[in-house]
Design a protein around this motif. Sequence first.
Motif, PDB file in Angstrom:
ATOM      1  N   LEU A  10      -8.410   9.667  -2.241  1.00  0.00           N
ATOM      2  CA  LEU A  10      -8.552   8.550  -3.182  1.00  0.00           C
ATOM      3  C   LEU A  10      -8.453   7.229  -2.439  1.00  0.00           C
ATOM      4  N   THR A  11      -9.534   6.463  -2.381  1.00  0.00           N
ATOM      5  CA  THR A  11      -9.469   5.135  -1.776  1.00  0.00           C
ATOM      6  C   THR A  11      -8.960   4.136  -2.818  1.00  0.00           C
ATOM      7  N   GLY A  12      -8.396   3.029  -2.335  1.00  0.00           N
ATOM      8  CA  GLY A  12      -7.849   2.040  -3.267  1.00  0.00           C
ATOM      9  C   GLY A  12      -6.692   2.570  -4.073  1.00  0.00           C
ATOM     10  N   ALA A  13      -5.915   3.474  -3.473  1.00  0.00           N
ATOM     11  CA  ALA A  13      -4.891   4.198  -4.237  1.00  0.00           C
ATOM     12  C   ALA A  13      -3.634   3.390  -4.513  1.00  0.00           C
ATOM     13  N   SER A  14      -3.492   2.217  -3.912  1.00  0.00           N
ATOM     14  CA  SER A  14      -2.239   1.471  -4.051  1.00  0.00           C
ATOM     15  C   SER A  14      -2.340   0.257  -4.964  1.00  0.00           C
ATOM     16  N   ILE A  35      -5.409   6.411   0.191  1.00  0.00           N
ATOM     17  CA  ILE A  35      -5.797   5.482   1.239  1.00  0.00           C
ATOM     18  C   ILE A  35      -5.412   4.069   0.808  1.00  0.00           C
ATOM     19  N   SER A  36      -4.722   3.352   1.701  1.00  0.00           N
ATOM     20  CA  SER A  36      -4.275   2.004   1.394  1.00  0.00           C
ATOM     21  C   SER A  36      -4.330   1.154   2.656  1.00  0.00           C
ATOM     22  N   ARG A  37      -4.608  -0.137   2.477  1.00  0.00           N
ATOM     23  CA  ARG A  37      -4.581  -1.051   3.625  1.00  0.00           C
ATOM     24  C   ARG A  37      -3.156  -1.307   4.100  1.00  0.00           C
ATOM     25  N   LEU A  50      -2.311   7.479   3.863  1.00  0.00           N
ATOM     26  CA  LEU A  50      -2.929   7.088   5.125  1.00  0.00           C
ATOM     27  C   LEU A  50      -3.269   5.610   5.051  1.00  0.00           C
ATOM     28  N   GLN A  51      -2.760   4.840   5.999  1.00  0.00           N
ATOM     29  CA  GLN A  51      -3.066   3.417   6.057  1.00  0.00           C
ATOM     30  C   GLN A  51      -4.352   3.222   6.839  1.00  0.00           C
ATOM     31  N   ALA A  52      -5.320   2.503   6.250  1.00  0.00           N
ATOM     32  CA  ALA A  52      -6.592   2.277   6.927  1.00  0.00           C
ATOM     33  C   ALA A  52      -7.323   1.111   6.277  1.00  0.00           C
TER      34      ALA A  52
END
Length: 265
Positions: A10-14, A35-37, A50-52
């Motif tokens: 899941l991108t933008g999960a945060s 996935i989170s920045r 996962l930070q990316a």
Amino acid sequence: MKLDQARVLLTGASGGIGQVMLQALLQAGAQVLGISRQPQKSTHPRLTWLQADLTEPQGISDVARMGAQWQANVLVHAAGLPGFGALPNLSTAAIGQVIQTNLLTPMLLTQALLPHLQSQARAQVVFVGSALGRIGLPGFSVYGASKAGLHGFAEALRRELAGSSVRIQTLAPRSTRTGFNSAEAERYNQATGTAVDTPETVAQALLKLIESQAAEQFIGWPERLAVRLNGALGPLLDGSFTKHRQALAQATPHTHQPIPQGTQP
């Protein structure tokens, strides 16, 4: 796919809708790779972070590699940026950020992860689009363009992969009540009487879409009807958006607006 069999990247999960989607997926029994920045702490035994930075080639490479190692079988593109405002008020940099995050990044990440997904017995890719990708509204020319491109990409890829183990799906929310919307966009929505959903509504629609494996799901009425009418009548509906054009002039200042980071409505 049954949600208790889903391993969801899941991108933008945060942020925004992404947080609510993440919780809904976990509650439904799915495994989630969020996935989170920004760095995040795992608070659930079925959640991995996962930070990316997916706007960078290295970020896409890292996420695709981790997704394959983690054995993801569902990819949900929920990361995105807003882009509300009259076109002269949007900076060149802001326009580029919206197109990069909302369109190019999902395309490139899907491309990078596709060989792994095709190796799975069953796999799904869900693009979180928008009703504004099919209904052009004043004030959303750039955002709508990014989502229209995403819808077109998903549609073509769905047909390209027909008959394979990978299902391509699109979830298209309307305006959603999160911090994604700027104060100007909120004033615009109020002035135009735009219906607004809760993020929980969108998250539940995602769960149903994954389980149903349907090609597309547009959320909200009369938006579902408007999408069909806009596709059939096009320019004949242009006069229907006078109040939106007037509300745009009242809601937005005449300066370039920065675009905040976040997940999409």
